[in-house]
Structures are given as structure tokens and as C-alpha cells.
Design an enzyme around this catalytic site. Structure first.
Site, short mmCIF file in Angstrom:
data_model
loop_
_atom_site.label_atom_id
_atom_site.label_comp_id
_atom_site.label_asym_id
_atom_site.label_seq_id
_atom_site.Cartn_x
_atom_site.Cartn_y
_atom_site.Cartn_z
CE LYS A 54 -7.78 31.91 34.57
NZ LYS A 54 -7.15 31.17 35.79
CE LYS A 84 -1.61 38.54 32.96
NZ LYS A 84 -0.96 37.70 33.65
CE LYS A 108 -2.91 38.12 41.32
NZ LYS A 108 -3.37 36.40 41.72
#
Ligand code: AMP
Ligand code: TRP
Length: 332
Positions: free
Chosen positions: A197, A194, A111
Site C-alpha cells: 500500500k 512486496k 518499519k
């Protein structure tokens, strides 16, 4: 009965990965456990959030949990910021966990990316807050997708370190519950990523609130390869997109991948995609409708969150007192 805690971030676009990897299991676990399901708004702000969107997403995710069948009377559904014990215990754990432990966390590295100096301190300490979420209620079981396994390991380390630092048996070792089928749902555009969102392409995911038309179109456009479907799972090893679609079919129909391969052996993708669309619409259609109804009634959602927060606070307070006591804080 064991106690379950799990969390989901209010970052919008609840998708099929969240549903199959997390929320559907949460709904199934409610009959065997006391469950707390938390919309983790304090985790969300570890990266910048627009306040209006955070509000809307918190309500939307809450609606998703209820629409997926989690009963807010039998279980506790609440948002994290409303129970201040989460932040308090997270601070305590900031003073238990070691830099070396956090430096190993792969999610932070992903991240934070190349601009690590720019990441917030909160993003770095994220796993300590997650440990606090779980241990604030002495939860015994934690259902998560396999991307959260490492964080759960850290929670176990923190529980043990706290107990041994203060010579108490306060925190239990929380056990993961990881369901093997569809533990990882991949992007419809790229079988190596993956479903997420935050993927800029809405065609990469099926959202829980998508209409039947959207679902049909996304599955039609999902990436595949030119071969027909294999007769058994060994034929999926080098075919990530095929493996993903078959895995989704297996999860939605509660069958093994073996059984789905046997059923569709040598079928074309266009036939298979038609069947997958029907199955996805039958599963997600009613959930999406209920989500839309609830989102139109924010007062009903807020009442659920208010009631959940009150009940969560009542469970947390005695455990916090024990923790403060163990550390020698004077409680007045
Ligand atoms: P998040 O969307 O990161 O807040 O995750 C909420 C829950 O959904 C966690 O338990 C995740 O492990 C799970 N989850 C998120 N994305 C996926 C995915 N693509 N496949 C399976 N589970 C997922
Ligand atoms: N970090 C989890 C995720 O991104 C969400 C989460 C926060 C969580 N606190 C938790 C999951 C406690 C399980 C238990 O998916």
C-alpha cells in the site's frame, strides 16, 4: 466450528496482494468457521495518520471486505477501536511479553528503519496488540500472509506465558492458516519487493478498486525480462518478475504454477500479459464496482461496523472477565 480472527489495516489502496494473500481466503473460510474480520485502526496509528484519511480508509477497507464476498451477517466485520477490550488486553500483554521477545520482531526493525529512537512506543508494542486481537476472542485459527508469521508465533508465546504465569488454561494456541499460492505477491515494478500500500508508485500494484483500463495499463507496464515463458517452474528461479506474474495468474485462476507454466510454455510476455489482464479484470472488476457503490453510501458501511462491534463486544466481555479474574483484579 473453530473461530477465526484476522485483521487488515485501514491504510488505503487495498491491492491484489491483500486480496490474494488475505481477503479472498477470508471469504472462502466463512463457510467452515465462525469469523471475525477486523479493520485494525488502532494498529494503523502506530505510525502517523491523517484523521480524515483514516476515516475514509476505514470505510474503504470495510467496503473491500464486503465487496469481496464476506457476509457481514454470518460473520463479524468491525473496526478495532470500537471494542475497547482490544486496548485493555493489549496493555495486559504489555506486562506479559518481554523486551527480548519484541526485540526479535523483524517488522519493527523494517518499519522503524534508521530512526528507531523516533518510532512510537505503539509501533514497538504492535505485536502485543495483535496477540490481544486474537486472544480476546479465543480465536483458534488466524489466516495471514507469511509476513505475519512471526507476529503469530509471538501471540502463541504470549498465550502460553499468560496461562503459565497465572496457572490457568485460558488462552488457546492460535494456529496460522497460510495459503501457499500467492502468499506473497510482489511489486509489478520490482520482483524483489512486496506489493505494498505504501509504495509511492501506483504502477507497482493493482488496487482492488482499479478500473479495467488501469489494470490493463499496469499489467502492460509491469517489468519483465526478454526471455519467453518457461515450460516449468524451475525456469523461474532467477526470474523474480516472471515468477510473480505467473504466480498471480495461477492464484487468480486457482491453478498450480506448474499448470500455468505448462499452458504458457514458450509464449511471449505480450501474449501472456493479455491473458493475465483478462483474468484480473474478470476477477476484480465486479469487486471494484461494488466497493465504489458502498463507498458512496457510508451510512450502510457504518451500520455494518456498528452491528459488528456490538456482537464482538458481547463475545469479548466474558473472556476479559476471566483474564481480569486470573490476574486478581477486583471486579466491581
Ligand atoms: P496490510 O496491508 O499490511 O494491512 O496486510 C493485510 C493482509 O494482507 C495481511 O494478512 C498481509 O499478510 C496481506 N498482505 C499484504 N501485502 C501482501 C502481499 N504483497 N502479498 C500477499 N499478502 C499480502
Ligand atoms: N498485523 C496485521 C498486518 O499488518 C494485521 C493484524 C492486526 C492482524 N491484528 C491481527 C492479522 C490479528 C491477524 C490477526 O497484516
Amino acid at each position: 466450528m473453530g473461530r477465526i480472527f484476522s485483521g487488515v489495516q485501514p491504510t488505503g489502496n487495498l491491492h491484489l496482494g491483500n486480496y490474494l494473500g488475505a481477503i479472498r481466503n477470508w471469504a472462502r473460510l466463512q463457510k467452515d468457521y465462525d469469523c471475525l474480520y477486523c479493520v485494525v485502526d488502532l494498529h494503523a496509528i502506530t505510525v502517523p495518520q491523517d484523521p480524515k484519511e483514516l476515516t475514509a480508509n476505514t470505510r474503504e477497507v470495510t467496503a473491500g471486505l464486503i465487496a469481496a464476498g464476506i457476509d457481514p451477517k454470518d460473520n463479524i466485520i468491525f473496526n478495532q477501536s470500537q471494542v475497547s477490550g482490544h486496548a485493555e488486553l493489549a496493555w495486559i500483554f504489555n506486562c506479559v511479553a518481554r523486551l527480548g521477545w519484541l526485540n526479535r520482531m523483524t517488522q519493527f526493525k523494517e518499519k522503524a528503519g534508521k530512526h528507531r529512537e523516533n518510532a512510537t512506543v505503539g509501533l514497538y508494542a504492535y505485536p502485543n496488540l495483535m496477540a490481544a486481537d486474537i486472544l480476546l476472542y479465543k480465536a483458534t485459527h488466524v489466516p495471514v500472509g507469511d509476513d505475519q508469521k512471526q507476529h503469530l508465533e509471538l501471540s502463541r508465546d504470549i498465550a502460553q506465558a499468560f496461562n503459565s504465569m497465572f496457572d490457568v488454561e485460558l488462552f488457546p494456541q492460535p494456529e496460522p492458516i497460510i495459503l501457499e499460492t500467492a502468499a506473497r505477491v510482489m511489486s509489478l515494478r520490482d520482483g524483489s519487493k512486496k506489493m505494498s500500500k505504501s509504495d509511492p508508485s501506483d504502477y507497482s500494484r493493482i488496487n482492488m478498486a482499479d478500473s479495467a483500463d488501469d489494470i490493463a495499463q499496469k499489467i502492460r507496464k509491469a517489468r519483465t525480462d526478454p526471455e519467453p515463458l518457461p515450460a516449468d517452474p524451475s525456469g523461474l528461479e532467477t526470474r523474480p518478475e516472471a515468477a510473480n506474474l505467473i504466480g498471480i495468474y495461477a492464484a487468480l485462476s486457482d491453478q498450480s504454477v506448474d499448470a500455468v507454466c505448462a499452458e504458457f510454455a514458450d509464449a511471449s510476455f505480450s501474449d501472456f500479459k493479455g491473458r493475465l489482464t483478462d483474468l484480473a479484470v474478470a476477477n476484480l472488476g465486479p469487486i471494484g464496482d461494488e466497493m465504489k457503490r458502498l463507498v458512496g453510501d457510508p451510512a450502510e458501511i457504518d451500520a455494518v461496523l456498528r452491528d459488528g462491534a456490538e456482537r464482538a463486544r458481547a463475545l469479548a466481555e466474558p473472556i476479559l472477565r476471566e483474564a481480569r479474574n486470573a490476574m486478581g483484579f477486583v471486579q466491581v
